[in-house]
Write an enzyme that holds these catalytic residues in place. Structure first.
Site, PDB file in Angstrom:
ATOM      1  N   LEU A  66       8.190  32.692 -19.860  1.00  0.00           N
ATOM      2  CA  LEU A  66       7.231  33.022 -18.915  1.00  0.00           C
ATOM      3  C   LEU A  66       7.189  35.003 -19.345  1.00  0.00           C
ATOM      4  O   LEU A  66       7.825  35.404 -19.827  1.00  0.00           O
ATOM      5  CB  LEU A  66       7.881  32.920 -17.426  1.00  0.00           C
ATOM      6  CG  LEU A  66       8.197  31.611 -17.115  1.00  0.00           C
ATOM      7  CD1 LEU A  66       8.455  31.692 -15.585  1.00  0.00           C
ATOM      8  CD2 LEU A  66       7.117  30.665 -17.440  1.00  0.00           C
ATOM      9  N   GLY A 111      11.185  29.753 -20.567  1.00  0.00           N
ATOM     10  CA  GLY A 111       9.868  28.642 -20.207  1.00  0.00           C
ATOM     11  C   GLY A 111       9.264  28.275 -21.468  1.00  0.00           C
ATOM     12  O   GLY A 111       8.805  27.176 -21.159  1.00  0.00           O
ATOM     13  N   ASN A 135      17.873  30.384 -21.072  1.00  0.00           N
ATOM     14  CA  ASN A 135      18.754  31.765 -20.871  1.00  0.00           C
ATOM     15  C   ASN A 135      18.529  32.167 -19.711  1.00  0.00           C
ATOM     16  O   ASN A 135      18.732  33.666 -19.711  1.00  0.00           O
ATOM     17  CB  ASN A 135      18.322  32.558 -22.236  1.00  0.00           C
ATOM     18  CG  ASN A 135      16.974  33.155 -22.239  1.00  0.00           C
ATOM     19  OD1 ASN A 135      15.971  32.201 -21.768  1.00  0.00           O
ATOM     20  ND2 ASN A 135      16.653  33.994 -22.618  1.00  0.00           N
ATOM     21  N   GLU A 136      17.892  31.929 -18.589  1.00  0.00           N
ATOM     22  CA  GLU A 136      17.595  32.771 -17.413  1.00  0.00           C
ATOM     23  C   GLU A 136      18.875  33.409 -16.958  1.00  0.00           C
ATOM     24  O   GLU A 136      18.528  34.879 -16.560  1.00  0.00           O
ATOM     25  CB  GLU A 136      17.157  31.689 -16.172  1.00  0.00           C
ATOM     26  CG  GLU A 136      15.513  31.408 -16.270  1.00  0.00           C
ATOM     27  CD  GLU A 136      15.453  30.002 -17.382  1.00  0.00           C
ATOM     28  OE1 GLU A 136      16.547  29.886 -18.076  1.00  0.00           O
ATOM     29  OE2 GLU A 136      14.229  29.753 -17.529  1.00  0.00           O
TER      30      GLU A 136
HETATM   31  N1  CO8 Z   1       7.420  38.529 -21.541  1.00  0.00           N
HETATM   32  C1  CO8 Z   1       7.003  39.609 -21.571  1.00  0.00           C
HETATM   33  N2  CO8 Z   1       6.952  40.307 -22.869  1.00  0.00           N
HETATM   34  C2  CO8 Z   1       7.574  39.760 -23.499  1.00  0.00           C
HETATM   35  C3  CO8 Z   1       8.432  38.640 -23.571  1.00  0.00           C
HETATM   36  C4  CO8 Z   1       8.334  37.778 -22.238  1.00  0.00           C
HETATM   37  N3  CO8 Z   1       8.898  36.761 -22.274  1.00  0.00           N
HETATM   38  N4  CO8 Z   1       9.213  38.338 -24.489  1.00  0.00           N
HETATM   39  C5  CO8 Z   1       8.965  39.363 -25.524  1.00  0.00           C
HETATM   40  N5  CO8 Z   1       7.911  40.259 -25.014  1.00  0.00           N
HETATM   41  C6  CO8 Z   1       7.591  41.269 -25.700  1.00  0.00           C
HETATM   42  C7  CO8 Z   1       8.651  42.494 -26.164  1.00  0.00           C
HETATM   43  O1  CO8 Z   1       8.736  43.205 -24.999  1.00  0.00           O
HETATM   44  C8  CO8 Z   1       7.820  43.310 -27.306  1.00  0.00           C
HETATM   45  O2  CO8 Z   1       6.937  44.177 -26.565  1.00  0.00           O
HETATM   46  P1  CO8 Z   1       6.679  45.556 -27.116  1.00  0.00           P
HETATM   47  O3  CO8 Z   1       6.117  45.249 -28.599  1.00  0.00           O
HETATM   48  O4  CO8 Z   1       5.872  46.171 -26.109  1.00  0.00           O
HETATM   49  O5  CO8 Z   1       8.129  46.073 -27.257  1.00  0.00           O
HETATM   50  C9  CO8 Z   1       6.925  42.135 -27.812  1.00  0.00           C
HETATM   51  O6  CO8 Z   1       6.719  41.012 -26.657  1.00  0.00           O
HETATM   52  C10 CO8 Z   1       7.369  41.643 -29.172  1.00  0.00           C
HETATM   53  O7  CO8 Z   1       8.858  41.085 -28.926  1.00  0.00           O
HETATM   54  P2  CO8 Z   1      10.029  41.215 -29.841  1.00  0.00           P
HETATM   55  O8  CO8 Z   1       9.782  42.531 -30.756  1.00  0.00           O
HETATM   56  O9  CO8 Z   1      11.139  41.091 -29.216  1.00  0.00           O
HETATM   57  O10 CO8 Z   1       9.577  39.923 -30.854  1.00  0.00           O
HETATM   58  P3  CO8 Z   1      10.390  39.235 -31.953  1.00  0.00           P
HETATM   59  O11 CO8 Z   1       9.621  38.446 -32.867  1.00  0.00           O
HETATM   60  O12 CO8 Z   1      11.496  40.081 -32.278  1.00  0.00           O
HETATM   61  O13 CO8 Z   1      11.189  38.178 -30.994  1.00  0.00           O
HETATM   62  C11 CO8 Z   1      11.553  36.695 -29.215  1.00  0.00           C
HETATM   63  C12 CO8 Z   1      10.718  37.119 -30.341  1.00  0.00           C
HETATM   64  C13 CO8 Z   1      12.935  35.889 -29.612  1.00  0.00           C
HETATM   65  C14 CO8 Z   1      10.701  35.648 -28.383  1.00  0.00           C
HETATM   66  C15 CO8 Z   1      11.976  37.931 -28.202  1.00  0.00           C
HETATM   67  O14 CO8 Z   1      10.871  38.683 -27.817  1.00  0.00           O
HETATM   68  C16 CO8 Z   1      12.610  37.286 -26.965  1.00  0.00           C
HETATM   69  O15 CO8 Z   1      13.869  37.000 -26.934  1.00  0.00           O
HETATM   70  N6  CO8 Z   1      11.961  37.461 -25.840  1.00  0.00           N
HETATM   71  C17 CO8 Z   1      12.251  37.368 -24.499  1.00  0.00           C
HETATM   72  C18 CO8 Z   1      12.505  35.684 -24.172  1.00  0.00           C
HETATM   73  C19 CO8 Z   1      12.986  35.672 -22.904  1.00  0.00           C
HETATM   74  O16 CO8 Z   1      14.105  35.813 -22.577  1.00  0.00           O
HETATM   75  N7  CO8 Z   1      12.387  35.236 -21.712  1.00  0.00           N
HETATM   76  C20 CO8 Z   1      12.538  34.792 -20.682  1.00  0.00           C
HETATM   77  C21 CO8 Z   1      11.375  34.738 -19.609  1.00  0.00           C
HETATM   78  S1  CO8 Z   1      12.133  34.268 -18.111  1.00  0.00           S
HETATM   79  C22 CO8 Z   1      11.467  32.602 -18.029  1.00  0.00           C
HETATM   80  O17 CO8 Z   1      10.823  32.088 -19.040  1.00  0.00           O
HETATM   81  C23 CO8 Z   1      11.866  31.732 -16.848  1.00  0.00           C
HETATM   82  C24 CO8 Z   1      12.012  32.531 -15.683  1.00  0.00           C
HETATM   83  C25 CO8 Z   1      12.174  31.311 -14.581  1.00  0.00           C
HETATM   84  C26 CO8 Z   1      12.032  32.421 -13.202  1.00  0.00           C
HETATM   85  C27 CO8 Z   1      12.849  31.616 -12.133  1.00  0.00           C
HETATM   86  C28 CO8 Z   1      13.497  32.632 -11.147  1.00  0.00           C
HETATM   87  C29 CO8 Z   1      13.460  32.284  -9.766  1.00  0.00           C
END
Ligand code: CO8
Length: 260
Positions: A66, A111, A135-136
Site C-alpha cells: 500500500l 500489500g 511486515n505490517e
Molecule cells: N509507499 C510509498 N512510498 C514507498 C513505498 C510505499 N509502500 N515503498 C517505497 N516507497 C518509496 C521510498 O520511500 C522511495 O522514495 P524516495 O525515492 O522519495 O526516497 C522510493 O519509493 C523508492 O524506494 P527504495 O529506495 O526503498 O527502493 P528499493 O528498490 O531500494 O526497495 C522496497 C524497494 C523493498 C519495496 C522498499 O522500498 C521497501 O521495503 N518499501 C517499503 C515496503 C513496505 O513496508 N510497505 C508496507 C506498506 S503498508 C501495507 O501495504 C499494508 C498496510 C495495512 C494497513 C493496516 C492498518 C490498519
C-alpha cells in the site's frame, strides 16, 4: 490500456498478462488501485478471458504494498476512500473466476504480499535479495483480519501467527519452505513458467474449478463483505491516531535513510 498498467490479452489462449508499472516501486496508491480494479473487472466480464497473470514491469520489485503516502497526513475522508479501494482490490482478486497466477519478479512486502496471496498459484524469482511477507507490525500498524485470514488460508495458523507478530519478510527460498510461494524459478523464466502453469490449470473444466475455488474462499470473503463499512471505520480510526501517524513517519524516515 492505462499508463500504470499494461494488459496483454492473448485471444488464442484466453490469458491476460497484467504488468504493473507504477514507478518506482508499484506502490498501491488510490489512483493505481482504481485503475487496477477497473482493468480486472473488464477482464472478469470478458467471457473469453479465463486466466490472469499478475507481474511487475519495475526492476527488483513486484509491489511495495500500500502506498504509505495515502495513509500519512491524509484526511479521514481520503483514508476511507483509499481503504475502500484496497478492499475492492482484494475482493475482486480473491473471488475471481479466472485462474490467477502471481509472477513475483521482485520484492513483495505487505500489500504486495496480500495481492500475491489472492492468486491461485505463486511463482517467485529465485533471488535471495527479494523478500515477501506481511511486515505490517514493523511499521507499527496491524494487518487487518482479512489479510490475516488470507495468509492463514495459504500457510496455516501457526506460521501466520509468528509471521504477523514479528512482521517477517521471507527470502524467496524461505517463502517456498513455508508455502508462502509455490515455486521458485530463475528470474528470466518467471513469466514463461506462469504461462505454462496457467495452461495446466485451464485444462480443468471451468465450472468445477470455479465452484471449488468459491467453496474454499467464500467464508473468508463473506466475513469482509458483511463488515465492509465497519472495517473502513476501524481503519480510519486506527490510521489517523497520532501515535500511528508518528510510527508511519518514522518508518518513512527509515526508508529514506536506508537509501544512502
Ligand atoms: N509507499 C510509498 N512510498 C514507498 C513505498 C510505499 N509502500 N515503498 C517505497 N516507497 C518509496 C521510498 O520511500 C522511495 O522514495 P524516495 O525515492 O522519495 O526516497 C522510493 O519509493 C523508492 O524506494 P527504495 O529506495 O526503498 O527502493 P528499493 O528498490 O531500494 O526497495 C522496497 C524497494 C523493498 C519495496 C522498499 O522500498 C521497501 O521495503 N518499501 C517499503 C515496503 C513496505 O513496508 N510497505 C508496507 C506498506 S503498508 C501495507 O501495504 C499494508 C498496510 C495495512 C494497513 C493496516 C492498518 C490498519
Amino acid at each position: 490500456t492505462s499508463p500504470k498498467l499494461k494488459v496483454d490479452f492473448n485471444q488464442s489462449t484466453g490469458v491476460a498478462v497484467m504488468h504493473m508499472q507504477n514507478p518506482p516501486v508499484n506502490s498501491l496508491s488510490l489512483g493505481f488501485l482504481t485503475e487496477f480494479c477497473i482493468a480486472v473487472e473488464k477482464l472478469e466480464m470478458d467471457k473469453s478471458c479465463r486466466g490472469l497473470i499478475l507481474t511487475s514491469s519495475q526492476p527488483k520489485v513486484f509491489s511495495a504494498g500500500l502506498d504509505i503516502m495515502d495513509m500519512y497526513g491524509k484526511s479521514p475522508e481520503h483514508c476511507a476512500e483509499f481503504w475502500r479501494a484496497v478492499q475492492e482490490m482484494w475482493l475482486k482478486l480473491y473471488s475471481s473466476n479466472m485462474v490467477t497466477i502471481a509472477a513475483i519478479n521482485g520484492s513483495s512486502p505487505a500489500g504486495g504480499c496480500l495481492m500475491s496471496l489472492t492468486c491461485d498459484y505463486r511463482i517467485m524469482a529465485d533471488n535471495p535479495r527479494y523478500s515477501i511477507g506481511l511486515n505490517e507490525t514493523q511499521l507499527g500498524i496491524v494487518a487487518p483480519f482479512w489479510f490475516k485470514d488470507t495468509m492463514i488460508n495459504t500457510v496455516g495458523h501457526r506460521t501466520t501467527e509468528m509471521a504477523l507478530e514479528l512482521g517477517l519478510l521471507y527470502s524467496s527460498s524461505d517463502a517456498l519452505k513455508i508455502g508462502l510461494v509455490d515455486q521458485l524459478v530463475p528470474e528470466d523464466q518467471v513469466l514463461a513458467t506462469a504461462t505454462k502453469t496457467v495452461t495446466k490449470w485451464l485444462a480443468i473444466p471451468d465450472h468445477a474449478r470455479q465452484i471449488t475455488k468459491s467453496m474454499m474462499r467464500k467464508p473468508t470473503i463473506d466475513k469482509l463483505t458483511s463488515n465492509r463499512e465497519a472495517d473502513i471505520q476501524f481503519f480510519v480510526n486506527f490510521i489517523t491516531k497520532d501515535s500511528i501517524q508518528k510510527s508511519l513517519g518514522m518508518y518513512l524516515e527509515m526508508l529514506k535513510k536506508r537509501k544512502s
